[in-house]
Enzyme design. Sequence first.
Site, PDB file in Angstrom:
ATOM      1  N   SER A 198      51.546  29.639 -31.203  1.00  0.00           N
ATOM      2  CA  SER A 198      50.645  29.720 -32.405  1.00  0.00           C
ATOM      3  C   SER A 198      49.190  29.863 -31.933  1.00  0.00           C
ATOM      4  CB  SER A 198      50.911  28.287 -33.019  1.00  0.00           C
ATOM      5  OG  SER A 198      50.647  28.377 -34.449  1.00  0.00           O
ATOM      6  N   ASP A 202      58.278  32.045 -41.580  1.00  0.00           N
ATOM      7  CA  ASP A 202      56.961  31.135 -41.208  1.00  0.00           C
ATOM      8  C   ASP A 202      56.441  30.962 -42.751  1.00  0.00           C
ATOM      9  OD1 ASP A 202      54.732  30.000 -40.267  1.00  0.00           O
ATOM     10  OD2 ASP A 202      54.689  31.431 -38.477  1.00  0.00           O
ATOM     11  N   HIS A 246      57.861  28.412 -38.646  1.00  0.00           N
ATOM     12  CA  HIS A 246      56.901  28.344 -37.819  1.00  0.00           C
ATOM     13  C   HIS A 246      57.376  27.338 -36.310  1.00  0.00           C
ATOM     14  CE1 HIS A 246      53.054  29.126 -36.238  1.00  0.00           C
ATOM     15  NE2 HIS A 246      52.880  27.700 -36.125  1.00  0.00           N
TER      16      HIS A 246
END
Length: 314
Positions: free
Chosen positions: A112, A230, A285
């Site tokens: 991320s 996501d 995600h």
Amino acid sequence: MLPRLISVPIILLATSGLFYGAAAGTPPPLVIWHGLGDNYDADGLKSVGDLAKKVNPGTYVYNIRLNEDPSGDRTATFFGDLTVQLAKVCEDLASHPILSTSPSGINALGFSQGGQFLRGYIERCNNPPVRSLVTFGSQHNGVSEFQDCDSDDWMCKTAMGIMKGSVWSSFVQSRLVPAQYFRNPEDLEPYLEYSNFLADINNERETKNKTYAANLASLKMFAMYMFTEDTTAIPKESAWFAEVNRTTGLVTLLQERDIWREDWIGLKKLGEKGRLDFRTAKGKHMKLDDELLTEAFEEYFSPPEDTFDHPGEL
Ligand SMILES: *[C@@H]1O[C@H](CO)[C@@H](O)[C@H](O)[C@H]1NC(C)=O
Ligand SMILES: *[C@@H]1O[C@H](CO)[C@@H](O)[C@H](O)[C@H]1NC(C)=O
């Protein structure tokens, strides 16, 4: 394979003493930069490191941290000045006894926001040099919306609350981490003026830093994974440097953007050499499984064929 392993150091000795002692077949050390709300000492990160060692035995793993205290390290994913944070990471890696002396450079794995920060490390410092960079669900083209927080995560809620109020104030830009990669394509003017991290690292301002492009283009591989479902990092296509129109949902791919066409940061060079991979990870995600990680570690972090394959010579 064996004769080659034996002969390589001898040949290298004759050509350059610099590479003496570089054992062929040893995987480069792996540095991992975790995401928002995580910390370097977390169990999940440990299992990722263990898996990396299992896939490529002998891998030395270092989890990037901004504070030796795990809770302080977590706080630093929300609060801090990224310029200062990156400078500290550059210093830590450059003075690390194992990482800084690796003859084959290091590999880098970013989760991320850790992914765009590692890219920042490469562009600004790259000492020790990164060989391959792999990012999962990173916001390379920023986020155009602030993420939702868990209802009991007061730190996340505080950070998001402050940012929603005044993302472009210099107060917020130097103190709230996600604000420094906020980017609304409909409102680029304040972004270009105030963004403390992303506008710089993506070379979006008029004056381009050539070192950034040269450093990124020196990677052996840059693989970017996008999570197909996501809904945390918006837009998810940011993981591939794509831009998404917030009204129409229309996706402009990297290859249709000036950052590629004018090669502001070396991505086009990488792409033309087949060194830029656009990959997908199924699911939400950061929903990672061992199978996908194993595949990535085999593909991108396996030992160099021999010591000639040195980052500096690519
Ligand atoms: C470009 O970036 C490098 C590495 O961070 C830095 O040393 C240099 O001062 C920058 N150059 C300009 C013109 O800003
Ligand atoms: C998004 O699409 C709308 C409608 O086509 C257009 O008016 C607008 O300029 C687009 N935004 C950007 C940032 O390109």
